[in-house]
Design an enzyme around this catalytic site. Structure first.
Site, PDB file in Angstrom:
ATOM      1  N   ASP A 286      39.840   6.554  82.636  1.00  0.00           N
ATOM      2  CA  ASP A 286      39.243   7.666  82.939  1.00  0.00           C
ATOM      3  C   ASP A 286      38.012   7.871  82.225  1.00  0.00           C
ATOM      4  O   ASP A 286      37.416   7.203  81.383  1.00  0.00           O
ATOM      5  CB  ASP A 286      40.027   8.698  81.889  1.00  0.00           C
ATOM      6  CG  ASP A 286      39.567  10.098  82.072  1.00  0.00           C
ATOM      7  OD1 ASP A 286      40.126  10.770  82.876  1.00  0.00           O
ATOM      8  OD2 ASP A 286      38.659  10.624  81.309  1.00  0.00           O
ATOM      9  N   ILE A 287      36.917   8.398  83.202  1.00  0.00           N
ATOM     10  CA  ILE A 287      35.522   8.489  82.760  1.00  0.00           C
ATOM     11  C   ILE A 287      35.556   9.334  81.754  1.00  0.00           C
ATOM     12  O   ILE A 287      35.680  10.624  81.707  1.00  0.00           O
ATOM     13  CB  ILE A 287      34.473   8.851  84.064  1.00  0.00           C
ATOM     14  CG1 ILE A 287      34.697   7.661  85.031  1.00  0.00           C
ATOM     15  CG2 ILE A 287      33.172   9.074  83.526  1.00  0.00           C
ATOM     16  CD1 ILE A 287      34.137   7.846  86.392  1.00  0.00           C
ATOM     17  N   GLU A 329      38.375  12.096  87.817  1.00  0.00           N
ATOM     18  CA  GLU A 329      37.492  10.997  87.427  1.00  0.00           C
ATOM     19  C   GLU A 329      38.468  10.017  86.793  1.00  0.00           C
ATOM     20  O   GLU A 329      37.934   8.968  86.156  1.00  0.00           O
ATOM     21  CB  GLU A 329      36.679  11.488  86.297  1.00  0.00           C
ATOM     22  CG  GLU A 329      37.438  12.190  85.040  1.00  0.00           C
ATOM     23  CD  GLU A 329      37.797  13.406  85.106  1.00  0.00           C
ATOM     24  OE1 GLU A 329      38.192  14.131  84.068  1.00  0.00           O
ATOM     25  OE2 GLU A 329      37.796  13.886  86.271  1.00  0.00           O
TER      26      GLU A 329
END
Length: 410
Positions: A286-287, A329
């Protein structure tokens, strides 16, 4: 009832179990009738079909109308009202007539086309049971040596002339090498009688070098007293490419080109179906602070981060595993046959190289970090859904512990 498109070059009859429902003037003339009504008054079209072909004609009708066999090109011997025997080429089409299925037959008098073939090929009459139809490429071959072709075949294979194709000792040159074995096996199955016909989409190389796709119908005919294979071809390249494009778009993320969530889930499930998953690992990534990037710098900036990060993951993972966009994301990496240490090496490289990427938003340089959760299959027990869920739990823990880190399974 919708109007029926009829090519006036050929005779057309529509029947239901050989009871005529419609005929055109060309058809009536071909069989020596003075008017269309004379044909419509026949009790059965069997009256103008050689009795030797009654069983074959009935069987062909039953197979096509029941859906057991696709409509195709056929050869028959018929007789006109004067008792004169002549051969015809027929093309089947199942249509709806007054609310019920019926068979539309386009009929070509072979004797007329035989004369045209003689002029084109400048050779003796060789077109006994088969003559071309202008909308299909037709080839007769024995062990891939062409015996007869029609101009439509020349056109769709993009050759210069009939003579150019007939000069080939073996037309394997138009079949990609990786398909040679399939073509040979299909030929042997037909010649041996193992199958009576084939119907497939094949890849060929046209004479201009372009790869084209054809809908191919094949069957065995008698040619000069020996069996040969008749191939009828329709160019479906544009349709085939469109279907591939639609299939690609359905399985890939528009922004990144990665497999989407549905596609990667299906692929993982298929590859592990029926087996355990020893030493297979999963990374869920996950960003960090992605919403902040969108809110401060706009969705264009967010899209740029997504695209560059997906490219980074594809480059690092390469052929070692599958990379997909899991949603928003989030990204997923599935690493078959990688143990815990090997998977950690991939995760660490992704983490480090991501921090080294520089982005310029609103005139200032920025870096992006990610949180990675890793999971691993037990050699004794593995479940894909559990593998992904474990990776998701570990990724959430990485977020809770301050982000920009990897959480591994215990």
């Amino acid at each position: 009832m919708k109007p029926i498109h009829i090519d006036s070059t050929y005779g057309v009859v529509i029947h239901r179990n050989f009871t005529p429902l419609y005929v055109d003037e060309k058809y009536a003339q071909m069989f020596g009738f003075e008017s269309i009504d004379d044909v419509m008054n026949l009790n059965s079209l069997f009256d103008i079909i050689d009795p030797k072909f009654h069983c074959a004609a009935q069987q062909a009708y039953n197979d096509v109308m029941s859906g057991k066999e696709l409509p195709k090109v056929r050869s028959y011997v018929n007789q006109n009202v004067r008792g004169e025997i002549f051969s015809v080429l027929t093309v089947d089409h199942v249509i709806e007539w007054e609310g019920q299925p019926a068979l539309q037959i386009t009929v070509i008098d072979m004797s007329m086309i035989d004369q045209a073939n003689e002029q084109i090929l400048e050779q003796e009459q060789k077109y006994k049971d088969l003559i071309w139809h202008s909308l299909q490429g037709i080839l007769v071959h024995r062990d891939f040596k062409p015996l007869m072709i029609n101009p439509s075949f020349v056109d769709i294979i993009r050759a210069k002339s009939v003579a150019e194709v007939m000069a080939l000792d073996n037309f394997m040159r138009i079949i990609p090498e990786h398909n040679h074995d399939n073509a040979k096996n299909r030929y042997q199955e037909l010649i041996s009688g193992k199958v009576t016909s084939t119907n497939s989409i094949v890849e060929n190389i046209a004479f201009d070098g372009e790869v084209r796709y054809f809908h191919l119908f094949e069957s065995v005919i008698n040619w000069d007293g020996e069996p040969a294979v008749q191939s009828s071809m329709i160019d479906v390249t544009e349709k085939y490419n469109l279907e591939r494009q639609i299939k690609y778009q359905a399985s890939h993320d528009d922004l990144t080109g990665l497999l989407n969530r549905r596609a990667i889930s299906e692929k993982i499930t298929q590859e592990t179906l029926g087996i355990s998953c020893p030493s297979e690992t999963c990374l869920l990534i996950d960003i960090d602070n992605f919403k902040l990037i969108n809110d401060q710098f706009g969705h264009y900036a967010g899209d740029e981060v997504i695209k560059r990060f997906s490219k980074l993951c594809k480059t690092i993972v390469g052929d070692s595993g599958l990379v997909g966009r899991w949603g928003g994301e989030e990204f997923i990496v599935f690493l078959p046959q990688k143990d815990k240490e090997q998977a950690y090496t991939f995760a660490k490289r992704i983490l480090q190289e991501c921090k080294q990427e520089h982005y310029e938003f609103s005139g200032n340089k920025h870096t992006v970090t990610v949180s990675i959760g890793m999971s691993i299959c037990s050699p004794k027990h593995c479940h894909i859904e559990a593998l992904i869920q474990d990776a998701d739990n570990n990724m959430y823990q990485a977020k809770q512990q301050g982000k920009n880190q990897i959480v591994m399974p215990e």
